[in-house]
Motif scaffolding. Structure first.
Motif, PDB file in Angstrom:
ATOM      1  N   THR A  40      -0.758   6.210   4.303  1.00 28.33           N
ATOM      2  CA  THR A  40      -0.513   6.295   2.859  1.00 28.33           C
ATOM      3  C   THR A  40      -1.820   6.150   2.092  1.00 28.33           C
ATOM      4  OG1 THR A  40      -0.130   3.916   2.715  1.00 28.33           O
ATOM      5  CG2 THR A  40       1.801   5.323   3.101  1.00 28.33           C
ATOM      6  N   ASP A  96       2.605  -1.891  -6.153  1.00 26.39           N
ATOM      7  CA  ASP A  96       3.360  -1.731  -4.903  1.00 26.39           C
ATOM      8  C   ASP A  96       3.397  -3.026  -4.103  1.00 26.39           C
ATOM      9  OD1 ASP A  96       3.895   1.300  -4.795  1.00 26.39           O
ATOM     10  OD2 ASP A  96       1.748   1.186  -5.225  1.00 26.39           O
ATOM     11  N   ASP A 276       8.335   0.782  -0.044  1.00 24.99           N
ATOM     12  CA  ASP A 276       8.896   1.898  -0.816  1.00 24.99           C
ATOM     13  C   ASP A 276       9.523   1.314  -2.073  1.00 24.99           C
ATOM     14  OD1 ASP A 276       9.784   4.339  -1.660  1.00 24.99           O
ATOM     15  OD2 ASP A 276      11.497   4.429  -0.283  1.00 24.99           O
TER      16      ASP A 276
END
Length: 285
Positions: A40, A96, A276
């Motif tokens: 990522t 995040d 996520d």
């Protein structure tokens, strides 16, 4: 990219009655390289600086460099907090992952609610620190975490909700240790992404961590300063999107490259950027 921030760090005196050592802060010297396996990029990791945190940018340089070199952004939260946690809620809505190490100032109820909402939405949290020298208090409100009196009794509603606790005092071993009684080995308890590739981690003055999913554990000869009880103690535990680490010095440049510590740091970096996160609910009044 690194946004904002400054930090401070002070090391308190370390003492175990009857086991004082002039080399108490001595750490073994090794070399290694921190690697991430996550593919990522563009994730945002927020590091808490708003709660009198005892670990600053310098101590987190290995983790920060690893994240930024792999295409992620590191931001610092604080020190100006909005009333009732609005500023933290706003910050987390653009993040995040959230890292809070050895905080000294209590999280407000609305801040704790914001962290819970962040976790429930898929955001990832890493809490770590050091036991306070005098006992009492504790990281995220469960026992003695912090340096020179830092207690961090701030995340209790979050940690207790997910079955995580952090005990007071620190762990030591007078017979089987790495250079001194406060430097001890911890080994994986089973298979986990956070301990992949790890055979042994050396922790320094680690606080005991408990939970339904303990990932790193000392041997059964380890003792706890507050009780002198010998047992196998957890130093890393995870429940869902929350990880509690009993020793923030693992992230420090002086300790990152000891044993397989650098492998653990790389795994922690992967953990922070592989969540996520969905939409967080708007904070209540």
């Amino acid at each position: 990219m690194i946004a904002g921030g400054s930090g401070s760090f002070s090391a308190g005196e370390l003492s175990v009655p009857g086991h004082d050592s002039p080399n108490i802060a001595t750490q073994p010297v090794e070399e290694g390289q921190i690697e991430m396996s996550a593919t990522t990029s563009g994730k945002v990791v927020v590091i808490d600086e708003a709660h009198g945190n005892g670990v600053g940018e310098f101590q987190l340089r290995p983790l920060i460099n690893t994240l930024t070199e792999n295409g992620h952004e590191v931001r610092f939260y604080g020190p100006d907090r909005g009333p009732s946690g609005e500023q933290l809620n706003k910050t987390l809505r653009g993040a995040d992952a959230f890292v809070s190490l050895a905080p000294d100032n209590r999280f407000k109820p609305a801040e704790a609610d914001g962290v819970s909402a962040f976790v429930d939405a898929g955001g990832r949290v890493l809490a770590a620190g050091e036991p306070e020298s005098g006992g009492g208090g504790g990281l995220l409100g469960i026992g003695g975490f912090g340096r020179s009196g830092r207690s961090a009794a701030e995340f209790t509603p979050v940690l207790s909700q997910y079955g995580l606790t952090v005990g007071s005092g620190y762990l030591y071993d007078t017979t089987d240790n790495v250079n001194n009684h406060a430097n001890i080995d911890a080994a994986p308890t089973g298979s986990s992404d956070l301990t992949a590739g790890v055979d042994s981690v050396v922790v320094h003055q680690a606080a005991p961590v408990t939970g339904n999913n303990v990932l790193l554990q000392t041997d059964s000869e380890t003792e706890l300063t507050t009780t002198r009880d010998a047992d196998a103690y957890g130093v890393l535990a995870r429940t869902g999107n929350i990880v509690a680490l009993g020793d923030s010095s693992v992230l420090d440049p002086d300790w990152t490259y000891v044993a397989d510590n650098e492998v653990l740091v790389g795994n922690l970096a992967d953990y922070l950027v592989t969540g996520d996160r969905g939409r967080m609910p708007a904070p209540s009044e």
